[in-house]
Design a protein around this motif. Structure first.
Motif, PDB file in Angstrom:
ATOM      1  N   THR A  29      52.771 113.290  22.622  1.00 51.55           N
ATOM      2  CA  THR A  29      52.882 113.787  23.987  1.00 51.55           C
ATOM      3  C   THR A  29      53.890 114.924  24.070  1.00 51.55           C
ATOM      4  O   THR A  29      55.041 114.791  23.646  1.00 51.55           O
ATOM      5  N   ALA A  30      53.439 116.058  24.587  1.00 55.28           N
ATOM      6  CA  ALA A  30      54.283 117.252  24.667  1.00 55.28           C
ATOM      7  C   ALA A  30      53.498 118.371  25.327  1.00 55.28           C
ATOM      8  O   ALA A  30      52.283 118.251  25.537  1.00 55.28           O
ATOM      9  N   VAL A  31      54.198 119.440  25.632  1.00 59.21           N
ATOM     10  CA  VAL A  31      53.532 120.687  25.988  1.00 59.21           C
ATOM     11  C   VAL A  31      53.273 121.432  24.680  1.00 59.21           C
ATOM     12  O   VAL A  31      54.197 121.624  23.882  1.00 59.21           O
ATOM     13  N   TYR A  32      52.031 121.821  24.486  1.00 55.47           N
ATOM     14  CA  TYR A  32      51.638 122.509  23.260  1.00 55.47           C
ATOM     15  C   TYR A  32      51.515 124.017  23.542  1.00 55.47           C
ATOM     16  O   TYR A  32      50.831 124.419  24.483  1.00 55.47           O
ATOM     17  N   TYR A  33      52.168 124.793  22.696  1.00 53.19           N
ATOM     18  CA  TYR A  33      52.194 126.238  22.854  1.00 53.19           C
ATOM     19  C   TYR A  33      51.482 126.917  21.692  1.00 53.19           C
ATOM     20  O   TYR A  33      51.672 126.551  20.531  1.00 53.19           O
ATOM     21  N   GLY A  44      51.810 131.775  24.366  1.00 55.67           N
ATOM     22  CA  GLY A  44      51.071 131.362  25.542  1.00 55.67           C
ATOM     23  C   GLY A  44      51.958 130.584  26.486  1.00 55.67           C
ATOM     24  O   GLY A  44      53.146 130.339  26.198  1.00 55.67           O
ATOM     25  N   GLN A  45      51.378 130.158  27.597  1.00 60.88           N
ATOM     26  CA  GLN A  45      52.131 129.447  28.630  1.00 60.88           C
ATOM     27  C   GLN A  45      52.238 127.955  28.363  1.00 60.88           C
ATOM     28  O   GLN A  45      53.074 127.279  28.970  1.00 60.88           O
ATOM     29  N   GLY A  46      51.394 127.438  27.498  1.00 59.50           N
ATOM     30  CA  GLY A  46      51.460 126.032  27.152  1.00 59.50           C
ATOM     31  C   GLY A  46      50.417 125.195  27.869  1.00 59.50           C
ATOM     32  O   GLY A  46      49.960 125.548  28.961  1.00 59.50           O
ATOM     33  N   THR A  47      50.044 124.094  27.243  1.00 60.55           N
ATOM     34  CA  THR A  47      49.119 123.140  27.842  1.00 60.55           C
ATOM     35  C   THR A  47      49.637 121.736  27.573  1.00 60.55           C
ATOM     36  O   THR A  47      50.092 121.430  26.469  1.00 60.55           O
ATOM     37  N   GLN A  48      49.595 120.888  28.600  1.00 57.90           N
ATOM     38  CA  GLN A  48      50.162 119.542  28.493  1.00 57.90           C
ATOM     39  C   GLN A  48      49.190 118.598  27.785  1.00 57.90           C
ATOM     40  O   GLN A  48      48.015 118.531  28.126  1.00 57.90           O
TER      41      GLN A  48
END
Length: 123
Positions: A91-95, A114-118
């Protein structure tokens, strides 16, 4: 102007799978490299995986080796991260990041982000 746009994040149960995409625009990275990093709450950003788009060499963090697969589609200027056997600790924000000038493990070397995706993995 270079843009990296991630997609594919979401909520999944432990043991499930997700596929992240990173679409690049503004320049091509076919002779460069791209990578994925992640950041969990209260933790530092960490390397997940990277790929040299010229030769296809892939690099993985030990924590995801055997579960995650990185790939690139030069024709679409897009990178993917197939994540299987997901765990709550994923679990994390992936960049998404691009162009590390060969230093794929080091976030500070990448020129574009990039802005990231949860990604949230429930137990």
């Amino acid at each position: 102007q270079v843009q990296l746009v991630e997609s594919g994040g979401g909520l999944v149960q432990a043991g499930g799978s997700l596929r992240l995409s990173c679409a690049a625009s503004g320049r091509t990275f076919s002779s460069s490299d791209m990578g994925w990093f992640r950041q969990a709450p209260g933790k530092e950003r960490e390397f997940v995986a990277a790929i040299s788009l010229r030769g296809g060499t892939a690099y993985y963090a030990d924590s995801v080796k055997g579960r995650f697969t990185i790939s690139g589609d030069n024709a679409r200027n897009t990178m993917y991260l197939q994540m299987n056997s997901l765990k709550p600790e994923d679990t994390a924000v992936y960049y998404c990041a691009a162009d590390s000038r060969g230093r794929v493990y080091y976030s500070q070397m990448y020129r574009y982000w990039g802005q990231g995706t949860q990604v949230t993995v429930s137990s």
